[in-house]
Design a protein around this motif. Structure first.
Motif, PDB file in Angstrom:
ATOM      1  N   GLN A   1       0.863  -1.177   0.000  1.00 20.93           N
ATOM      2  CA  GLN A   1       0.000   0.000   0.000  1.00 20.93           C
ATOM      3  C   GLN A   1       0.901   1.230   0.000  1.00 20.93           C
ATOM      4  O   GLN A   1       1.749   1.374   0.871  1.00 20.93           O
ATOM      5  N   PHE A   2       0.713   2.112  -0.961  1.00 21.91           N
ATOM      6  CA  PHE A   2       1.589   3.277  -1.066  1.00 21.91           C
ATOM      7  C   PHE A   2       1.628   4.088   0.228  1.00 21.91           C
ATOM      8  O   PHE A   2       2.676   4.591   0.620  1.00 21.91           O
ATOM      9  N   SER A   3       0.496   4.242   0.912  1.00 21.16           N
ATOM     10  CA  SER A   3       0.466   5.066   2.122  1.00 21.16           C
ATOM     11  C   SER A   3       1.264   4.460   3.268  1.00 21.16           C
ATOM     12  O   SER A   3       1.594   5.150   4.228  1.00 21.16           O
TER      13      SER A   3
ATOM     14  N   SER B   1       6.410   4.153   6.566  1.00 17.65           N
ATOM     15  CA  SER B   1       6.752   3.408   7.780  1.00 17.65           C
ATOM     16  C   SER B   1       7.901   2.426   7.560  1.00 17.65           C
ATOM     17  O   SER B   1       8.197   1.606   8.421  1.00 17.65           O
ATOM     18  N   ARG B   2       8.578   2.530   6.432  1.00 21.15           N
ATOM     19  CA  ARG B   2       9.647   1.596   6.061  1.00 21.15           C
ATOM     20  C   ARG B   2      10.668   1.393   7.182  1.00 21.15           C
ATOM     21  O   ARG B   2      11.010   0.267   7.518  1.00 21.15           O
ATOM     22  N   ALA B   3      11.182   2.458   7.764  1.00 20.16           N
ATOM     23  CA  ALA B   3      12.210   2.345   8.809  1.00 20.16           C
ATOM     24  C   ALA B   3      11.675   1.596  10.025  1.00 20.16           C
ATOM     25  O   ALA B   3      12.363   0.741  10.589  1.00 20.16           O
TER      26      ALA B   3
ATOM     27  N   GLY C   1      16.191  -8.194   9.426  1.00 19.45           N
ATOM     28  CA  GLY C   1      16.728  -9.290   8.628  1.00 19.45           C
ATOM     29  C   GLY C   1      15.925  -9.644   7.392  1.00 19.45           C
ATOM     30  O   GLY C   1      16.447 -10.254   6.480  1.00 19.45           O
ATOM     31  N   ALA C   2      14.666  -9.267   7.344  1.00 17.83           N
ATOM     32  CA  ALA C   2      13.861  -9.569   6.159  1.00 17.83           C
ATOM     33  C   ALA C   2      14.125  -8.528   5.076  1.00 17.83           C
ATOM     34  O   ALA C   2      14.373  -7.364   5.372  1.00 17.83           O
ATOM     35  N   GLU C   3      14.087  -8.966   3.838  1.00 17.77           N
ATOM     36  CA  GLU C   3      14.166  -8.018   2.730  1.00 17.77           C
ATOM     37  C   GLU C   3      12.822  -7.305   2.648  1.00 17.77           C
ATOM     38  O   GLU C   3      11.770  -7.928   2.780  1.00 17.77           O
ATOM     39  N   LEU C   4      12.855  -6.011   2.439  1.00 19.80           N
ATOM     40  CA  LEU C   4      11.626  -5.230   2.373  1.00 19.80           C
ATOM     41  C   LEU C   4      11.468  -4.669   0.969  1.00 19.80           C
ATOM     42  O   LEU C   4      12.367  -4.020   0.437  1.00 19.80           O
ATOM     43  N   ILE C   5      10.318  -4.947   0.364  1.00 20.46           N
ATOM     44  CA  ILE C   5       9.988  -4.434  -0.959  1.00 20.46           C
ATOM     45  C   ILE C   5       8.765  -3.544  -0.801  1.00 20.46           C
ATOM     46  O   ILE C   5       7.804  -3.916  -0.129  1.00 20.46           O
ATOM     47  N   THR C   6       8.820  -2.374  -1.423  1.00 22.25           N
ATOM     48  CA  THR C   6       7.652  -1.495  -1.409  1.00 22.25           C
ATOM     49  C   THR C   6       7.090  -1.420  -2.820  1.00 22.25           C
ATOM     50  O   THR C   6       7.816  -1.593  -3.798  1.00 22.25           O
ATOM     51  N   THR C   7       5.810  -1.128  -2.936  1.00 24.93           N
ATOM     52  CA  THR C   7       5.205  -1.052  -4.257  1.00 24.93           C
ATOM     53  C   THR C   7       5.796   0.089  -5.096  1.00 24.93           C
ATOM     54  O   THR C   7       6.001  -0.113  -6.296  1.00 24.93           O
ATOM     55  N   PRO C   8       6.113   1.263  -4.526  1.00 23.08           N
ATOM     56  CA  PRO C   8       6.757   2.278  -5.366  1.00 23.08           C
ATOM     57  C   PRO C   8       8.130   1.818  -5.878  1.00 23.08           C
ATOM     58  O   PRO C   8       8.458   2.034  -7.048  1.00 23.08           O
ATOM     59  N   ASP C   9       8.922   1.192  -5.023  1.00 23.06           N
ATOM     60  CA  ASP C   9      10.227   0.683  -5.460  1.00 23.06           C
ATOM     61  C   ASP C   9      10.066  -0.361  -6.562  1.00 23.06           C
ATOM     62  O   ASP C   9      10.800  -0.354  -7.553  1.00 23.06           O
TER      63      ASP C   9
ATOM     64  N   ALA D   1       7.576  -0.671  -8.622  1.00 22.19           N
ATOM     65  CA  ALA D   1       7.094  -0.015  -9.836  1.00 22.19           C
ATOM     66  C   ALA D   1       8.243   0.657 -10.584  1.00 22.19           C
ATOM     67  O   ALA D   1       8.355   0.540 -11.810  1.00 22.19           O
ATOM     68  N   VAL D   2       9.113   1.350  -9.860  1.00 25.00           N
ATOM     69  CA  VAL D   2      10.251   2.014 -10.498  1.00 25.00           C
ATOM     70  C   VAL D   2      11.179   0.976 -11.127  1.00 25.00           C
ATOM     71  O   VAL D   2      11.646   1.148 -12.259  1.00 25.00           O
ATOM     72  N   THR D   3      11.430  -0.113 -10.409  1.00 23.77           N
ATOM     73  CA  THR D   3      12.295  -1.174 -10.936  1.00 23.77           C
ATOM     74  C   THR D   3      11.729  -1.749 -12.227  1.00 23.77           C
ATOM     75  O   THR D   3      12.474  -2.022 -13.177  1.00 23.77           O
ATOM     76  N   ALA D   4      10.421  -1.925 -12.283  1.00 25.98           N
ATOM     77  CA  ALA D   4       9.786  -2.492 -13.481  1.00 25.98           C
ATOM     78  C   ALA D   4       9.707  -1.481 -14.623  1.00 25.98           C
ATOM     79  O   ALA D   4       9.875  -1.843 -15.791  1.00 25.98           O
TER      80      ALA D   4
END
Length: 92
Positions: free
Chosen positions: A52-54, A58-60, A68-76, A78-81
């Motif tokens: 959810q973009f909103s 809260s990433r930090a 220890g978990a890899e964190l993927i966000t939808t904006p990241d 989207a930019v990667t794609a």
């Protein structure tokens, strides 16, 4: 990726109840705390997707909660794609 590595894949869902209400009330710390609290049950996951973009702000707090978990966000994601598509069409 997991199946290609011979590992199983499972999906867990976490809902940050009250986070959006907190954000709408300008309680950004309360928002982030609710999101982080919702992710505590995901500590055994290898990858967490904030879908959810909103929730991205809260990433930090999430990274601190799940360590220890890899964190993927939808904006990241989207930019990667989209980046290779834009570069292919318009150049660097």
């Amino acid at each position: 990726m997991a199946p290609a590595e011979g590992r199983g894949l499972s999906i867990k869902v976490a809902v940050a109840d009250g986070a959006l209400s907190a954000l709408r009330a300008s309680d950004v710390e309360g928002h982030d705390a609710r999101v982080a609290a919702a992710t505590v049950g995901l500590r055994d996951c290898d990858v967490i997707l904030i879908g959810q973009f909103s929730l991205v702000r809260s990433r930090a707090a999430v990274l601190q909660a799940v360590r220890g978990a890899e964190l993927i966000t939808t904006p990241d994601a989207a930019v990667t794609a989209l980046r290779p598509l834009v570069v292919a069409r318009h150049g660097e």
